[in-house]
Write a protein that holds these residues in place. Structure first.
Motif, short mmCIF file in Angstrom:
data_model
loop_
_atom_site.label_atom_id
_atom_site.label_comp_id
_atom_site.label_asym_id
_atom_site.label_seq_id
_atom_site.Cartn_x
_atom_site.Cartn_y
_atom_site.Cartn_z
N LEU A 100 -4.42 -17.11 -0.26
CA LEU A 100 -4.07 -18.46 0.19
C LEU A 100 -3.64 -18.44 1.65
N ALA A 101 -2.84 -17.45 2.03
CA ALA A 101 -2.39 -17.35 3.42
C ALA A 101 -3.57 -17.15 4.37
N ASP A 102 -4.48 -16.27 3.98
CA ASP A 102 -5.66 -16.04 4.83
C ASP A 102 -6.49 -17.30 4.96
N ALA A 103 -6.70 -17.99 3.84
CA ALA A 103 -7.51 -19.20 3.86
C ALA A 103 -6.87 -20.31 4.68
N SER A 104 -5.53 -20.30 4.74
CA SER A 104 -4.78 -21.33 5.46
C SER A 104 -4.51 -20.95 6.91
N GLY A 105 -4.94 -19.77 7.31
CA GLY A 105 -4.73 -19.33 8.69
C GLY A 105 -3.32 -18.94 9.00
N LEU A 106 -2.59 -18.44 7.99
CA LEU A 106 -1.20 -18.02 8.20
C LEU A 106 -1.17 -16.50 8.39
N PRO A 107 -0.86 -16.01 9.59
CA PRO A 107 -0.76 -14.56 9.79
C PRO A 107 0.44 -14.00 9.04
N MET A 108 0.35 -12.70 8.70
CA MET A 108 1.39 -12.08 7.89
C MET A 108 1.85 -10.77 8.49
N ALA A 109 3.12 -10.46 8.25
CA ALA A 109 3.70 -9.18 8.67
C ALA A 109 4.48 -8.60 7.51
N ALA A 110 4.56 -7.28 7.48
CA ALA A 110 5.42 -6.57 6.53
C ALA A 110 6.61 -6.02 7.32
N VAL A 111 7.81 -6.24 6.80
CA VAL A 111 9.04 -5.90 7.52
C VAL A 111 9.94 -5.13 6.56
N THR A 112 10.24 -3.87 6.87
CA THR A 112 10.93 -3.03 5.90
C THR A 112 11.94 -2.10 6.54
N ASN A 113 12.94 -1.70 5.77
CA ASN A 113 13.85 -0.64 6.16
C ASN A 113 13.35 0.73 5.69
N ALA A 114 12.28 0.75 4.91
CA ALA A 114 11.77 2.00 4.35
C ALA A 114 11.14 2.86 5.45
N PRO A 115 11.12 4.17 5.26
CA PRO A 115 10.40 5.03 6.20
C PRO A 115 8.92 4.66 6.27
N ARG A 116 8.29 4.95 7.39
CA ARG A 116 6.89 4.58 7.56
C ARG A 116 6.00 5.21 6.48
N ALA A 117 6.32 6.43 6.08
CA ALA A 117 5.51 7.09 5.04
C ALA A 117 5.56 6.31 3.73
N ASN A 118 6.73 5.79 3.37
CA ASN A 118 6.85 4.99 2.15
C ASN A 118 6.08 3.69 2.28
N ALA A 119 6.24 3.02 3.42
CA ALA A 119 5.54 1.76 3.64
C ALA A 119 4.04 1.96 3.54
N SER A 120 3.54 3.03 4.17
CA SER A 120 2.11 3.30 4.13
C SER A 120 1.65 3.59 2.71
N LEU A 121 2.44 4.34 1.95
CA LEU A 121 2.08 4.65 0.58
C LEU A 121 1.90 3.39 -0.25
N ILE A 122 2.82 2.44 -0.10
CA ILE A 122 2.76 1.22 -0.90
C ILE A 122 1.62 0.32 -0.43
N LEU A 123 1.51 0.10 0.87
CA LEU A 123 0.46 -0.77 1.38
C LEU A 123 -0.93 -0.22 1.06
N ASP A 124 -1.09 1.10 1.20
CA ASP A 124 -2.38 1.71 0.89
C ASP A 124 -2.61 1.74 -0.62
N GLY A 125 -1.53 1.98 -1.39
CA GLY A 125 -1.68 2.00 -2.84
C GLY A 125 -2.11 0.66 -3.40
N LEU A 126 -1.67 -0.42 -2.77
CA LEU A 126 -2.08 -1.76 -3.19
C LEU A 126 -3.35 -2.24 -2.49
N CYS A 127 -3.85 -1.41 -1.53
CA CYS A 127 -5.06 -1.75 -0.76
C CYS A 127 -4.88 -3.06 0.01
N ILE A 128 -3.71 -3.22 0.64
CA ILE A 128 -3.45 -4.47 1.36
C ILE A 128 -3.01 -4.23 2.80
N ARG A 129 -3.11 -3.01 3.30
CA ARG A 129 -2.64 -2.74 4.66
C ARG A 129 -3.30 -3.67 5.67
#
Length: 231
Positions: A100-129
């Motif tokens: 819905l966000a993509d179709a509506s032209g709403l850009p998105m960011a991920a904002v976390t306190n987690a280490p970069r390795a954890n963030a990458s693991l989750i984003l890549d694991g969900l295939c949404i990076r």
């Protein structure tokens, strides 16, 4: 569709994009039980959830040197990644909201306190990076959450206006960071109950992203932007 001027969606990662809190709880308990600490879900939500590793280490292993503290936390994060390797599941409705966000032209960011390795693991694991135009790591800034800086940085990278944008969070620390940056915030109830999220400053809360009230909230933003664009 071109990005809508000024509006954006910003997401925490752990417990917000994916329900990883049970894995973090197990990793914290395995890590800190030798130091005399055990956490149930309520204590985890109050004392650990969303907090920076340095702050956690200073509180729960204060007798160790700073280098030893961070070694303990590095071990905890590696244990989490080991546990999460085959157990990452998106919060229900997430992919539909991203579409819905993509179709509506709403850009998105991920904002976390987690280490970069954890963030990458989750984003890549969900295939949404690649769905996120920016990834902000709190530990790589001068201040992490609950300071507003991580969300302010996310807004800066997206060229977005806090008054037109929305954050999604699951912790008190994250809600404080997002609201401190001027963002309306929707709490995702993977760990905290609705009253806790509202007390922390969230505008509303939901169990999942296909919640009707949440979708109406986002649709109202899109509608207002369309009115502005056509005026």
């Amino acid at each position: 569709m071109h990005p809508r001027s000024g509006a954006a969606l910003l997401f925490d990662i752990d417990g917000t994009l994916a329900d990883t809190d049970p894995l973090h709880l197990e990793a914290f308990n395995r890590t800190f039980e030798p130091y005399g600490h055990h956490f149930d879900k309520a204590r985890f939500a109050l004392e650990l959830q969303g907090k920076a590793n340095e702050a956690i280490a200073r509180r729960f292993v204060p007798d160790l040197s700073p280098e030893q503290q961070m070694a303990v936390m590095a071990g905890k994060e590696q244990l989490f990644r080991d546990l999460a390797g085959t157990e990452i599941h998106a919060v229900p409705g997430l992919f539909e909201l991203l579409d819905l966000a993509d179709a509506s032209g709403l850009p998105m960011a991920a904002v976390t306190n987690a280490p970069r390795a954890n963030a990458s693991l989750i984003l890549d694991g969900l295939c949404i990076r690649d769905r996120f135009r920016a990834l902000v790591i709190g530990d790589e800034l001068a201040h992490g959450k609950p300071h507003p800086l991580p969300y302010l940085e996310g807004l800066r990278l997206l060229g977005a206006d806090a008054g037109l944008s929305v954050a999604f969070e699951d912790s008190r620390t994250g809600i404080a960071s997002a609201t401190g940056a001027g963002l309306r915030t929707i709490g995702i109830r993977t760990s905290l109950a609705h009253p806790d999220m509202i007390a922390a400053g969230a505008s509303m809360s939901a169990d999942r992203y296909d919640d009707e009230a949440l979708l109406r909230f986002i649709a109202a933003i899109v509608e207002r932007l369309e009115v502005v664009a056509s005026s």
